[in-house]
Design a protein around this motif. Structure first.
Motif, PDB file in Angstrom:
ATOM      1  N   VAL A   3       0.827  -1.203   0.000  1.00  0.00           N
ATOM      2  CA  VAL A   3       0.000   0.000   0.000  1.00  0.00           C
ATOM      3  C   VAL A   3       0.867   1.260   0.000  1.00  0.00           C
ATOM      4  CG1 VAL A   3      -1.705   1.323   1.327  1.00  0.00           C
ATOM      5  CG2 VAL A   3      -1.953  -1.148   1.089  1.00  0.00           C
ATOM      6  N   LEU A   4       1.937   1.283   0.803  1.00  0.00           N
ATOM      7  CA  LEU A   4       2.800   2.458   0.871  1.00  0.00           C
ATOM      8  C   LEU A   4       3.464   2.731  -0.479  1.00  0.00           C
ATOM      9  CD1 LEU A   4       4.017   4.764   2.464  1.00  0.00           C
ATOM     10  CD2 LEU A   4       5.801   3.198   3.250  1.00  0.00           C
ATOM     11  N   GLU A   5       3.951   1.709  -1.141  1.00  0.00           N
ATOM     12  CA  GLU A   5       4.561   1.894  -2.465  1.00  0.00           C
ATOM     13  C   GLU A   5       3.536   2.393  -3.472  1.00  0.00           C
ATOM     14  OE1 GLU A   5       7.763   1.841  -3.556  1.00  0.00           O
ATOM     15  OE2 GLU A   5       8.187   1.711  -1.408  1.00  0.00           O
ATOM     16  N   ASP A   6       2.319   1.876  -3.383  1.00  0.00           N
ATOM     17  CA  ASP A   6       1.258   2.329  -4.276  1.00  0.00           C
ATOM     18  C   ASP A   6       0.960   3.814  -4.049  1.00  0.00           C
ATOM     19  OD1 ASP A   6      -0.741   1.882  -6.296  1.00  0.00           O
ATOM     20  OD2 ASP A   6      -2.245   1.984  -4.696  1.00  0.00           O
ATOM     21  N   VAL A   7       0.886   4.242  -2.796  1.00  0.00           N
ATOM     22  CA  VAL A   7       0.637   5.646  -2.480  1.00  0.00           C
ATOM     23  C   VAL A   7       1.780   6.508  -3.022  1.00  0.00           C
ATOM     24  CG1 VAL A   7       0.484   7.340  -0.591  1.00  0.00           C
ATOM     25  CG2 VAL A   7      -0.848   5.230  -0.491  1.00  0.00           C
ATOM     26  N   LYS A   8       3.045   6.076  -2.838  1.00  0.00           N
ATOM     27  CA  LYS A   8       4.190   6.835  -3.345  1.00  0.00           C
ATOM     28  C   LYS A   8       4.122   6.980  -4.862  1.00  0.00           C
ATOM     29  CE  LYS A   8       7.579   5.546   0.175  1.00  0.00           C
ATOM     30  NZ  LYS A   8       8.840   4.808   0.396  1.00  0.00           N
ATOM     31  N   ASN A   9       3.812   5.900  -5.544  1.00  0.00           N
ATOM     32  CA  ASN A   9       3.726   5.950  -7.012  1.00  0.00           C
ATOM     33  C   ASN A   9       2.586   6.853  -7.482  1.00  0.00           C
ATOM     34  OD1 ASN A   9       5.931   4.254  -7.357  1.00  0.00           O
ATOM     35  ND2 ASN A   9       4.661   2.410  -7.413  1.00  0.00           N
ATOM     36  N   GLN A  10       1.448   6.750  -6.835  1.00  0.00           N
ATOM     37  CA  GLN A  10       0.312   7.595  -7.199  1.00  0.00           C
ATOM     38  C   GLN A  10       0.599   9.066  -6.879  1.00  0.00           C
ATOM     39  OE1 GLN A  10      -2.375   6.725  -8.930  1.00  0.00           O
ATOM     40  NE2 GLN A  10      -1.594   4.644  -9.058  1.00  0.00           N
ATOM     41  N   PHE A  11       1.289   9.307  -5.754  1.00  0.00           N
ATOM     42  CA  PHE A  11       1.655  10.673  -5.389  1.00  0.00           C
ATOM     43  C   PHE A  11       2.636  11.251  -6.416  1.00  0.00           C
ATOM     44  CE2 PHE A  11       4.317  13.656  -2.816  1.00  0.00           C
ATOM     45  CZ  PHE A  11       3.360  14.640  -2.696  1.00  0.00           C
ATOM     46  N   ARG A  12       3.641  10.476  -6.810  1.00  0.00           N
ATOM     47  CA  ARG A  12       4.603  10.926  -7.826  1.00  0.00           C
ATOM     48  C   ARG A  12       3.865  11.284  -9.120  1.00  0.00           C
ATOM     49  NH1 ARG A  12       7.993   7.006  -7.491  1.00  0.00           N
ATOM     50  NH2 ARG A  12       9.452   8.138  -6.193  1.00  0.00           N
ATOM     51  N   GLU A  13       2.940  10.433  -9.534  1.00  0.00           N
ATOM     52  CA  GLU A  13       2.166  10.698 -10.757  1.00  0.00           C
ATOM     53  C   GLU A  13       1.307  11.952 -10.593  1.00  0.00           C
ATOM     54  OE1 GLU A  13       0.548  10.525 -14.538  1.00  0.00           O
ATOM     55  OE2 GLU A  13       2.306   9.476 -13.753  1.00  0.00           O
ATOM     56  N   SER A  14       0.677  12.114  -9.431  1.00  0.00           N
ATOM     57  CA  SER A  14      -0.175  13.292  -9.227  1.00  0.00           C
ATOM     58  C   SER A  14       0.651  14.574  -9.254  1.00  0.00           C
ATOM     59  CB  SER A  14      -0.969  13.182  -7.922  1.00  0.00           C
ATOM     60  OG  SER A  14      -0.135  13.297  -6.793  1.00  0.00           O
ATOM     61  N   MET A  15       1.839  14.570  -8.688  1.00  0.00           N
ATOM     62  CA  MET A  15       2.687  15.762  -8.702  1.00  0.00           C
ATOM     63  C   MET A  15       3.199  16.060 -10.111  1.00  0.00           C
ATOM     64  SD  MET A  15       2.664  17.259  -5.764  1.00  0.00           S
ATOM     65  CE  MET A  15       0.912  16.941  -5.997  1.00  0.00           C
ATOM     66  N   GLY A  16       3.332  15.037 -10.943  1.00  0.00           N
ATOM     67  CA  GLY A  16       3.691  15.244 -12.344  1.00  0.00           C
ATOM     68  C   GLY A  16       2.602  15.966 -13.117  1.00  0.00           C
ATOM     69  N   ARG A  17       1.406  15.945 -12.598  1.00  0.00           N
ATOM     70  CA  ARG A  17       0.275  16.613 -13.247  1.00  0.00           C
ATOM     71  C   ARG A  17       0.073  18.043 -12.749  1.00  0.00           C
ATOM     72  NH1 ARG A  17      -4.116  11.712 -13.894  1.00  0.00           N
ATOM     73  NH2 ARG A  17      -2.607  10.248 -14.785  1.00  0.00           N
ATOM     74  N   LEU A  18       0.910  18.467 -11.832  1.00  0.00           N
ATOM     75  CA  LEU A  18       0.860  19.835 -11.332  1.00  0.00           C
ATOM     76  C   LEU A  18       1.858  20.664 -12.136  1.00  0.00           C
ATOM     77  CD1 LEU A  18      -0.045  21.949  -9.218  1.00  0.00           C
ATOM     78  CD2 LEU A  18       1.816  21.118  -7.765  1.00  0.00           C
ATOM     79  N   ALA A  19       1.343  21.496 -13.039  1.00  0.00           N
ATOM     80  CA  ALA A  19       2.217  22.355 -13.843  1.00  0.00           C
ATOM     81  C   ALA A  19       2.966  23.307 -12.924  1.00  0.00           C
ATOM     82  CB  ALA A  19       1.397  23.136 -14.869  1.00  0.00           C
ATOM     83  N   ALA A  20       4.258  23.495 -13.217  1.00  0.00           N
ATOM     84  CA  ALA A  20       5.083  24.357 -12.371  1.00  0.00           C
ATOM     85  C   ALA A  20       6.062  25.137 -13.226  1.00  0.00           C
ATOM     86  CB  ALA A  20       5.838  23.506 -11.349  1.00  0.00           C
TER      87      ALA A  20
END
Length: 168
Positions: A3-20
């Motif tokens: 579960v922790l690895e899944d959250v990390k991967n999903q978090f990394r993907e979500s931050m990739g969708r934040l334009a900066a």
């Protein structure tokens, strides 16, 4: 996968969708300008003027800023992808002589939208990163051009000419 690895991967993907916006952090490494591409940069306060950057713990930039107690942030325009790529190469030297002008012992990225000089005000450990809060000591503004953006692991630009935008 746990579960922790899944959250990390999903978090990394979500931050990739934040334009900066894309910036370069420069500091001295061996009395030479060293630059690192970042998107984790934000203003914290206007009085006093404070700027926050977040860098991975295991970088030469982090070590140098801890030693030097100062850094600069240069905000890139959309024609500076080559500079952003140079500063984002993992495991390679990031000396920036060809991209900077030295003025009053400070490095200015040529043609940047802005160059912001900071002295370290505070250091906050945060997981595998270090947050540096810098007190802004000097700002050099460049020409107003379209910014360089980072979105979904790609560099890009704003679709509208920024010189035609109105402030509200």
């Amino acid at each position: 996968m746990n579960v922790l690895e899944d959250v990390k991967n999903q978090f990394r993907e979500s931050m990739g969708r934040l334009a900066a916006g894309v910036s370069i952090v420069t500091t001295d490494v061996g009395n030479r300008p060293w630059g690192l591409t970042i998107s984790a940069c934000a203003s914290i306060s206007m009085d006093p003027p404070l700027l926050m950057i977040s860098l991975a713990n295991n970088t030469a930039s982090t070590d140098a800023i801890l030693k030097n107690k100062r850094f600069a942030v240069s905000i890139l325009n959309n024609k500076q992808i080559d500079i952003a790529k140079q500063g984002s190469q993992q495991g390679k030297p990031k000396f920036f002589e060809k991209f900077v002008t030295k003025s009053n012992n400070k490095y200015l990225i040529n043609n940047a939208l802005a160059n912001i000089q900071c002295n370290v005000e505070n250091i906050v450990p945060a997981g595998d990163h270090t947050i540096f809060i810098g007190r802004v000591e000097h700002v050099d503004l460049g020409d107003l051009k379209d910014p360089l953006l980072y979105y979904h692991r790609n560099f890009g630009s704003f679709k509208k000419d920024v010189t035609s935008l109105k402030s509200y």
